[in-house]
Design an enzyme around this catalytic site. Structure first.
Site, PDB file in Angstrom:
ATOM      1  N   HIS A 158       0.818  -1.210   0.000  1.00 44.64           N
ATOM      2  CA  HIS A 158       0.000   0.000   0.000  1.00 44.64           C
ATOM      3  C   HIS A 158       0.857   1.268   0.000  1.00 44.64           C
ATOM      4  O   HIS A 158       0.695   2.146  -0.841  1.00 44.64           O
ATOM      5  CB  HIS A 158      -0.934   0.003   1.214  1.00 44.64           C
ATOM      6  N   HIS A 174       3.051   6.221  -1.751  1.00 41.91           N
ATOM      7  CA  HIS A 174       3.661   7.392  -1.105  1.00 41.91           C
ATOM      8  C   HIS A 174       5.184   7.308  -1.140  1.00 41.91           C
ATOM      9  O   HIS A 174       5.849   7.769  -0.224  1.00 41.91           O
ATOM     10  CB  HIS A 174       3.193   7.492   0.358  1.00 41.91           C
ATOM     11  N   LYS A 220      -4.891  10.393  -8.619  1.00 43.92           N
ATOM     12  CA  LYS A 220      -4.623  10.636  -7.187  1.00 43.92           C
ATOM     13  C   LYS A 220      -4.697  12.157  -7.042  1.00 43.92           C
ATOM     14  O   LYS A 220      -3.766  12.868  -7.431  1.00 43.92           O
ATOM     15  CB  LYS A 220      -3.227  10.113  -6.815  1.00 43.92           C
TER      16      LYS A 220
END
Length: 285
Positions: A158, A174, A220
């Site tokens: 993730h 990220h 995003k």
């Protein structure tokens, strides 16, 4: 917003200073910020492009390939099925790769400092092999993101690789290395930077950014990431906050050198759900 956590600020600033593998802006890499990203309509897959060029103008790949923590980290990025709902299959080779990465980061001063701090708090196993098992469980143990689905996700996938939900939403992603490598393959399209309320634009030397991008035909609208830091630095920060946390979602305000950040960590049971930094301000503003 929580008051500044002085203890964690001191610890994380020490880790920043110890992070010898961190890349230096302008020297080891250069970014091209271009335009400010626009608003995204909820549910929309199209978005205006305010950046015609890549975000990463150049990165010293030799540095990545010759640094063990980066090299072992990069080998993990192709191990995942990014669609949620699709069960993950972990091969014996992938387990070896996960272990090689953990071995590499555990040899760094950054992770040794994290371990020492967590030991003082009685949150880590003293034996390094046991601590490694603990890290494996937090980051690599598979779980189901949605009810009724077989295990399809883990903290590492993730946060560092990114996931997509029903082809409409980007979850996580990220990490700057994954972003750079995906951009190089023209898989990611950088759409522009996001500013904070009181700031006109980020600086090309800022090592924390909020950006907008498309990936796997999803948008995003805002993604927050460190830039240039080593994988062990991010692992150390997020692991420390995760193990200190008592609630499902933790927000810690910390000052790491000139950056005042809100560190966000979500739990998924005994595992990391997500984690990322949000830049609040830089000193001198």
């Amino acid at each position: 917003r929580k008051a500044l956590n002085h203890e964690l600020s001191k610890l994380f600033s020490e880790m920043w200073d110890m992070d010898v593998n961190r890349l230096v802006p302008g020297k080891d890499y250069a970014i091209d910020l271009q335009g400010k990203a626009g608003a995204v309509q909820p549910g929309s897959s199209s978005v205006q492009d305010h950046a015609v060029r890549h975000l990463f103008h150049r990165v010293n790949e030799e540095r990545l390939k010759s640094t063990r923590t980066f090299a072992t980290f990069i080998s993990l990025l192709d191990n995942y099925e990014t669609s949620t709902g699709v069960p993950e299959v972990v091969t014996p080779e992938e387990i070896i790769e996960n272990n090689c990465f953990l071995d590499a980061i555990l040899e760094t001063k950054v992770m040794k400092l994290a371990h020492k701090y967590l030991l003082k708090k009685n949150l880590a196993k003293p034996n390094l092999a046991d601590f490694k098992d603990q890290l494996y469980d937090i980051w690599f143990q598979l779980y189901a993101r949605e009810r009724g689905v077989r295990p399809d996700s883990c903290g590492f996938e993730h946060v560092f690789v990114g996931e997509t939900r029903r082809g409409k939403q980007i979850l996580g992603l990220h990490n700057w290395v994954q972003f750079y490598l995906q951009e190089k393959r023209n898989q990611i399209d950088y759409k522009g930077y996001i500013t904070r309320k009181d700031k006109t634009m980020p600086d090309k030397d800022d090592q924390v950014l909020s950006i907008q991008f498309t990936w796997k035909s999803s948008v995003k609208p805002i993604g927050s990431t460190f830039i240039g830091v080593s994988p062990e630095f991010e692992f150390a920060l997020y692991t420390v906050i995760f193990l200190l946390a008592e609630e499902r979602v933790t927000y810690e305000t910390v000052k790491i050198k000139e950056y005042e950040l809100e560190m966000v960590v979500f739990r998924h049971g005994n595992h990391i759900g997500t984690s990322y930094p949000v830049l609040l301000r830089t000193s001198g503003e």
